[in-house]
Design an enzyme around this catalytic site. Structure first.
Site, PDB file in Angstrom:
ATOM      1  N   ASP A  31       0.852  -1.097   0.079  1.00 48.40           N
ATOM      2  CA  ASP A  31      -0.128  -0.020  -0.020  1.00 48.40           C
ATOM      3  C   ASP A  31       0.921   1.380  -0.089  1.00 48.40           C
ATOM      4  O   ASP A  31       2.049   1.195  -0.044  1.00 48.40           O
ATOM      5  CB  ASP A  31      -1.032   0.038   1.246  1.00 48.40           C
ATOM      6  CG  ASP A  31      -2.278   0.666   0.943  1.00 48.40           C
ATOM      7  OD1 ASP A  31      -2.108   1.756  -0.108  1.00 48.40           O
ATOM      8  OD2 ASP A  31      -3.228   0.819   1.748  1.00 48.40           O
ATOM      9  N   HIS A  32       0.250   2.514  -0.032  1.00 50.88           N
ATOM     10  CA  HIS A  32       1.094   3.507  -0.276  1.00 50.88           C
ATOM     11  C   HIS A  32       2.045   3.853   0.962  1.00 50.88           C
ATOM     12  O   HIS A  32       1.535   4.292   2.025  1.00 50.88           O
ATOM     13  CB  HIS A  32       0.042   4.835  -0.326  1.00 50.88           C
ATOM     14  CG  HIS A  32       0.598   6.196  -0.827  1.00 50.88           C
ATOM     15  ND1 HIS A  32       1.209   6.831   0.108  1.00 50.88           N
ATOM     16  CD2 HIS A  32       0.576   6.578  -1.892  1.00 50.88           C
ATOM     17  CE1 HIS A  32       1.697   8.001  -0.401  1.00 50.88           C
ATOM     18  NE2 HIS A  32       0.960   7.851  -1.665  1.00 50.88           N
TER      19      HIS A  32
END
Length: 776
Positions: free
Chosen positions: A296-297
């Site tokens: 994820d980011h």
């Protein structure tokens, strides 16, 4: 594409290395397009990998940000030197911007390796469909699948290759704002939806121009964060993880999802992005998954904040070794991986394994055969995002109205008649922005139909509509979530002035439709809450409208269950609409005026109080279950509230009335390896054609581990004319009785089982059968 269509661009290097790769690409293209097969996928990828330098390999593992603006020269140069393998986009990007990046990769890059483009296409792209909870409320896999297919068609036409969806995080805590993105509390329902969405996003052929790769998120158990606080710790027993939280991910991956995203959170103390047990033992070994794993980011660099990495080198090493193959919004892979390889701290074979998977993903997406497969030819351009022509309005309206859940209809107030005067009041009544919900991709508020617009179109000249704001969406203008969403309108007048205006309008009307709930930013990433009540201004508005004595319809717009005990009492009718998307206003009008008979059912339990959370239907019995017929102090209950939900899982009313007969079993003794049938007769006893969802639940009465009071194991959506009856049959086989025991073995144990069928999880017909322990 013709065999010779992959041409060597004029600006490409003419070195022998580049020429060799061009021939490899040509050979692979011939094979893929029906010519003489001269090279298979694995041969091509191995040959390409062999030609890559260490910095180019590291670059393939990095996913960077494309902000939706024309790319800078620095960004293009970064792509051209092979330092980026993929880009994730923000709403507002254009195909021309993405093409510029691909030109840099293919025409200027030493090896001409294309990049792929990914984005958050969660519930539609240009055409915005209802949020995940709304789609799940339809209990209609065909409708949900159609929304995903259209999203893929629109997103691929705008140049995207991958979407960060479906979001299949099971959640039983509505304090968590991201519940809005998912499909509810039940592993069976979420799993069936996960399968369908994955299949329809990717289409019949993943490499087709109208297909986008599904990236299932967030692995694993992100929806179980403590206290419903986003990014918080997740502590789930391994047994519950296997029994409840993992099945939806597995279902999506078995349906063919090409990628999976790691959660930002820790799971039982280990961050998911560096969790070898999750990413290698379960994902790779147990499930034999062969797709791409993306963080994820910023999740790799957040390993430092988690306290499991001392710095960038530790974080990069831990993530790659655990099985994270591509780092989104990367910094540490770029800074540390090459040095770690050169020092021998990370074996080059591990790097090559990850790079091979990234390249395989691009191959499967068809990008080596045509890097512009979803970008089109430059001379064709693309339709601007505000162009209404590409929208799929009819399909959006159909899915939206199937997602609406009628929670209350006292004295059959609904459907309304198209005459007289209708007061349309509330901060969400004429609000085309928030009706789109969170993660609205390229959806445009200017193209969305608000509730007021939908009602106005529906009544035409047959009725008069009056409008008032009545209250702001939030009690505070500086509300953090409103500041995060610059599109929120806030009326500067004092609350009493707004209220007085609304009451004056309401007194002129024959019926009041009031739209209350949340702004889209209130049910979003980072939007966790400890209070599930409506804001004070909205509650006071509803009370004041109730005091007018006019018939009162409450239309809810929200991304989570709210605690609306009093609001449900004040209103004569309550319609849950979630955030219903581009055609939401028209869909709601269809239901309010009876042009469509509501058929939605809740995919999540509505609590009476936030203190009941987590409250879900599939709870264990406990050793001291509470019996409301014989209350006792020393039983599992709250003494200060009704222990039942306000609205149970699977609940939803109709404008007609359905009845169910007692159950009939084909046998009362089931042998392992065999199946049985349970049947019930459903009858429409009302005066309208209507649709409802018949739900099958099972319970294992005695097992080696405590089992839930009931578990959803099947459902059928049925349309009946007035007076029509139909026999509904469910097949039950022994696989539906299996569970994970204390040793995490999937087992089926003999004994007594209850089979229950109903129109919600609470009001059920019941029978029992025995599972024989004798093998066939």
């Amino acid at each position: 594409m013709e065999c010779g269509a992959f041409k060597q661009p004029a600006r490409r290097s003419t070195s022998l290395l580049t020429l060799g790769l061009t021939l490899l690409l040509h050979a692979a293209n011939v094979s893929a397009t029906g010519g003489s097969p001269s090279m298979g996928k694995e041969q091509f990828l191995a040959a390409l990998l062999e030609q890559m330098s260490l910095p180019e390999k590291v670059g393939q593992l990095r996913m960077k940000h494309s902000p939706g603006t024309p790319p800078s020269q620095y960004a293009l140069d970064t792509v051209a030197k092979g330092a980026v393998g993929a880009l994730f986009t923000e709403p507002g990007f254009t195909r021309e911007q993405l093409r510029a990046y691909q030109d840099a990769a293919v025409q200027r890059g030493r090896l001409g390796i294309p990049v792929f483009f990914a984005g958050d296409v969660v519930h539609g792209h240009r055409t915005v469909f209802p949020i995940g909870l709304g789609q799940a409320s339809s209990w209609d896999l065909q409708a949900i699948g159609s929304a995903a297919r259209i999203a893929a068609i629109e997103a691929s036409a705008d140049g995207l290759d991958m979407t960060f969806a479906p979001m299949v995080d099971l959640s039983r805590d509505p304090r968590w704002g991201r519940m809005s993105e998912g499909f509810g509390e039940d592993p069976y329902l979420v799993s069936r939806i996960a399968e369908r969405v994955t299949q329809q996003l990717q289409g019949a052929t993943l490499g087709a121009a109208d297909s986008i790769m599904a990236c299932v998120k967030h692995f694993a158990a992100y929806g179980a964060v403590e206290g419903g606080r986003d990014y918080n710790t997740t502590n789930v027993s391994t047994h519950q993880l296997f029994q409840d939280y993992l099945p939806p991910y597995q279902a999506a991956l078995e349906a063919g999802a090409g990628a999976v995203m790691t959660a930002l959170t820790t799971l039982n103390g280990v961050p998911a992005t560096a969790n070898r047990w999750l990413l290698r033992d379960i994902l790779r070994q147990q499930w034999r998954y062969r797709g791409l794993v993306i963080s994820d980011h910023s999740a790799v660099q957040e390993l430092v904040a988690h306290g499991t990495a001392a710095g960038g080198e530790d974080a990069a090493q831990a993530a790659l070794v655990a099985g994270t193959q591509m780092s989104m919004n990367d910094r540490y892979f770029e800074q540390a991986l090459a040095q770690l390889i050169e020092q021998g701290a990370v074996p080059v074979s591990l790097l090559d394994e990850a790079v091979h998977q990234v390249l395989a993903t691009k191959y499967d997406l068809g990008l080596f055969h045509d890097p512009y497969r979803r970008l089109g030819h430059a001379q064709h351009g693309a339709q601007p995002s505000h162009d209404p022509k590409p929208l799929h309005r009819a399909q959006a309206r159909e899915v939206a109205r199937r997602s609406l859940v009628l929670l209350k209809n006292q004295n059959a107030l609904l459907p309304l008649v198209k005459r007289g005067t209708v007061a349309v009041i509330g901060p969400l009544a004429d609000n085309p922005v928030d009706i789109l919900g969170s993660w609205h991709a390229s959806g445009q508020p200017g193209q969305a139909i608000s509730l007021y617009q939908g009602l106005k179109t529906a009544v035409g000249d047959d009725a008069k509509l009056l409008y008032a704001l009545g209250a702001n969406i939030s009690d505070k203008r500086d509300d953090f979530l409103l500041l995060a969403d610059k599109t929120v309108n806030f009326d500067p007048r004092p609350p009493q002035a707004l209220l007085a205006e609304a009451v004056a309008i309401a007194q002129q009307a024959d019926v009041i439709v009031v739209a209350l709930g949340e702004a889209r930013g209130m049910s979003h990433e980072g939007a966790s809450k400890t209070d599930l009540n409506l804001p004070t201004q909205q509650r006071e508005l509803l009370q004041a409208l109730k005091r007018t004595g006019k018939p009162l319809v409450l239309v809810l717009m929200n991304g989570r269950p709210l605690t609306i005990v009093e609001e449900s009492q004040w209103a004569d009718a309550v319609l849950e609409t979630w955030f219903s998307g581009t055609e939401g206003g028209n869909a709601i009008a269809d239901v309010l005026f009876g042009d469509y008979n509501p058929s939605g059912k809740l995919p999540v339990t509505f609590p009476r109080s936030v203190g009941q959370i987590p409250l879900y239907y599939a709870q264990l019995n406990t050793g001291r279950p509470f019996d409301p017929q014989q209350p006792s102090a020393y039983r599992s209950h709250y003494f200060d509230t009704d222990n039942t939900p306000l609205y149970p899982f699977g609940y939803g009313l109709s404008y007609t009335h359905f009845s169910l007969s007692p159950l009939t079993l084909s046998t009362h003794r089931l042998r392992p390896g065999h199946a049985m049938q349970v049947s019930v007769t459903l009858k429409n006893e009302g005066q309208r054609t209507g649709e409802t969802t018949v739900q099958l639940y099972l319970r294992d009465r005695v097992a080696s581990v405590s089992r839930p009071l009931k578990e959803l194991k099947g459902f059928q959506k049925v349309l009946l004319a007035p007076g029509e009856s139909r026999q509904i049959v469910f097949d039950i086989d022994t696989s539906m009785l299996a569970f994970y025991n204390q040793h995490l073995q999937r087992v089926t144990e003999p004994g007594t089982f209850d089979v229950m069928i109903g129109l919600d999880s609470q009001d059920l017909q019941k029978a029992s059968f025995e599972l024989d322990g004798t093998p066939p």
